[in-house]
Design a protein around this motif. Structure first.
Motif, PDB file in Angstrom:
ATOM      1  N   LYS A 118       0.984  -1.200   0.038  1.00  0.00           N
ATOM      2  CA  LYS A 118      -0.063   0.140   0.010  1.00  0.00           C
ATOM      3  C   LYS A 118       0.997   1.275  -0.115  1.00  0.00           C
ATOM      4  CE  LYS A 118      -4.144  -1.600   2.104  1.00  0.00           C
ATOM      5  NZ  LYS A 118      -4.975  -1.391   3.430  1.00  0.00           N
ATOM      6  N   SER A 119       2.025   1.389   0.597  1.00  0.00           N
ATOM      7  CA  SER A 119       3.018   2.197   0.733  1.00  0.00           C
ATOM      8  C   SER A 119       3.153   3.120  -0.734  1.00  0.00           C
ATOM      9  CB  SER A 119       4.146   2.198   1.346  1.00  0.00           C
ATOM     10  OG  SER A 119       5.184   1.193   0.372  1.00  0.00           O
TER      11      SER A 119
ATOM     12  N   THR B 228      -0.369   1.053  -4.357  1.00  0.00           N
ATOM     13  CA  THR B 228      -1.088  -0.087  -4.832  1.00  0.00           C
ATOM     14  C   THR B 228      -2.261  -0.539  -4.053  1.00  0.00           C
ATOM     15  OG1 THR B 228       1.063  -0.632  -5.678  1.00  0.00           O
ATOM     16  CG2 THR B 228      -0.335  -2.266  -5.742  1.00  0.00           C
ATOM     17  N   PRO B 229      -3.267  -0.568  -4.571  1.00  0.00           N
ATOM     18  CA  PRO B 229      -4.479  -1.166  -3.740  1.00  0.00           C
ATOM     19  C   PRO B 229      -4.262  -2.550  -3.232  1.00  0.00           C
ATOM     20  CG  PRO B 229      -5.138  -0.587  -5.939  1.00  0.00           C
ATOM     21  CD  PRO B 229      -3.765  -0.425  -5.761  1.00  0.00           C
ATOM     22  N   ALA B 230      -4.509  -2.625  -2.013  1.00  0.00           N
ATOM     23  CA  ALA B 230      -4.267  -3.879  -1.249  1.00  0.00           C
ATOM     24  C   ALA B 230      -5.369  -3.984  -0.186  1.00  0.00           C
ATOM     25  CB  ALA B 230      -3.097  -3.941  -0.692  1.00  0.00           C
ATOM     26  N   GLU B 231      -5.890  -5.140  -0.159  1.00  0.00           N
ATOM     27  CA  GLU B 231      -7.125  -5.474   0.874  1.00  0.00           C
ATOM     28  C   GLU B 231      -6.630  -6.598   1.694  1.00  0.00           C
ATOM     29  OE1 GLU B 231      -9.540  -3.368   1.426  1.00  0.00           O
ATOM     30  OE2 GLU B 231      -9.242  -2.147  -0.287  1.00  0.00           O
TER      31      GLU B 231
END
Length: 62
Positions: free
Chosen positions: A24-25, A28-31
């Motif tokens: 995420k840093s 980039t989308p991350a769930e």
């Protein structure tokens, strides 16, 4: 999407959360979805239905 549980000895929860933060840093989308269970890494197969709503939402966002 990162699906994990804290009791997983192959991919421990703290390592998965750290990986998610790194992803995420840069924007980039991350769930991340945490599942529950008592069988460690095997719960990723046996209890994957717990992550069903998160998986559907992630797919729809793509």
């Amino acid at each position: 999407m990162l699906i994990h549980l804290d009791e997983d000895l192959v991919f421990p929860g703290n390592a998965v959360r750290e990986t998610g933060a790194i992803i995420k840093s840069d924007g980039t989308p991350a769930e991340m979805v945490e599942i529950e269970g008592t069988r460690g890494h095997l719960d990723g197969v046996l209890n994957i239905a717990q992550a069903g709503d998160g998986i559907r939402a992630f797919q729809e966002a793509e």
